[in-house]
Scaffold this active site. Sequence first.
Site, short mmCIF file in Angstrom:
data_model
loop_
_atom_site.label_atom_id
_atom_site.label_comp_id
_atom_site.label_asym_id
_atom_site.label_seq_id
_atom_site.Cartn_x
_atom_site.Cartn_y
_atom_site.Cartn_z
N ASP A 34 11.50 1.27 -14.61
CA ASP A 34 11.23 1.32 -13.17
C ASP A 34 9.72 1.19 -12.95
O ASP A 34 8.97 2.06 -13.38
CB ASP A 34 11.75 2.66 -12.64
N CYS A 82 19.87 -1.85 -8.95
CA CYS A 82 18.91 -0.86 -9.45
C CYS A 82 18.98 0.37 -8.55
O CYS A 82 20.00 0.58 -7.87
CB CYS A 82 17.49 -1.44 -9.53
N ASN A 137 16.65 -0.99 -4.85
CA ASN A 137 16.86 -2.38 -4.43
C ASN A 137 15.61 -2.96 -3.76
O ASN A 137 15.69 -3.79 -2.87
CB ASN A 137 18.08 -2.54 -3.50
N CYS A 182 12.62 -3.32 -6.11
CA CYS A 182 11.79 -3.82 -7.23
C CYS A 182 12.61 -4.63 -8.22
O CYS A 182 12.54 -5.86 -8.25
CB CYS A 182 11.10 -2.65 -7.95
N ARG A 183 13.39 -3.94 -9.07
CA ARG A 183 13.99 -4.64 -10.21
C ARG A 183 15.16 -5.55 -9.83
O ARG A 183 15.20 -6.71 -10.27
CB ARG A 183 14.47 -3.61 -11.25
N SER A 184 16.13 -5.05 -9.07
CA SER A 184 17.30 -5.90 -8.80
C SER A 184 16.99 -7.08 -7.88
O SER A 184 17.56 -8.16 -8.09
CB SER A 184 18.51 -5.09 -8.32
#
Length: 157
Positions: free
Chosen positions: A129, A10, A13, A15-17
């Site tokens: 996001d 993401c 690095n 939150c999402r990934s």
Amino acid sequence: MKKISVLFVCLGNICRSPAAEAIFINLLERKGLTEGFIVDSAGTGSWHIGKKADSRMRIAAERRDIKILSKARQITSKDFDVFNYILAMDDSNFRNIQDLKNRTVSTDFASIKKIQDFRSVFDEQEVPDPYFGGDEGFDYVLDILEDSVNGFLESIS
Ligand code: 4NP
């Protein structure tokens, strides 16, 4: 047997990934497939290198018995020769990953895709996001990722 390596990417690095990485690790554990995989995550940006994932994401994942343990790092050109799959969270990440690859690597080892290519339940074509939004955004990201990460594993099984 050679392990399959997967890198989730993401922007930050944090939150999402890292959430995608932890969900995938959890899924592999539940299916008894852990030994067959190497799993990691990275950001296209460098702001958060070395930091733990955002506490809002860690808490939301913890409520689902998913532990996010990773520390942020930035994607490097070496990753294109190491990982079988590089999975971007959104279109911007995907473009930035492709740009880095085109500038730095001549081989075509890694398969670069968007994680939402593997969705089945949710319509979202990108993982939104959640960083600047409310707490509910973190739960929504986890819902989306549980669907698409599962679809990714099915696609390679
Ligand atoms: P991520 O979220 O890409 O899912 O880790 C973000 C984290 C931090 C920032 C942006 C997105 N930031 O601008 O600092």
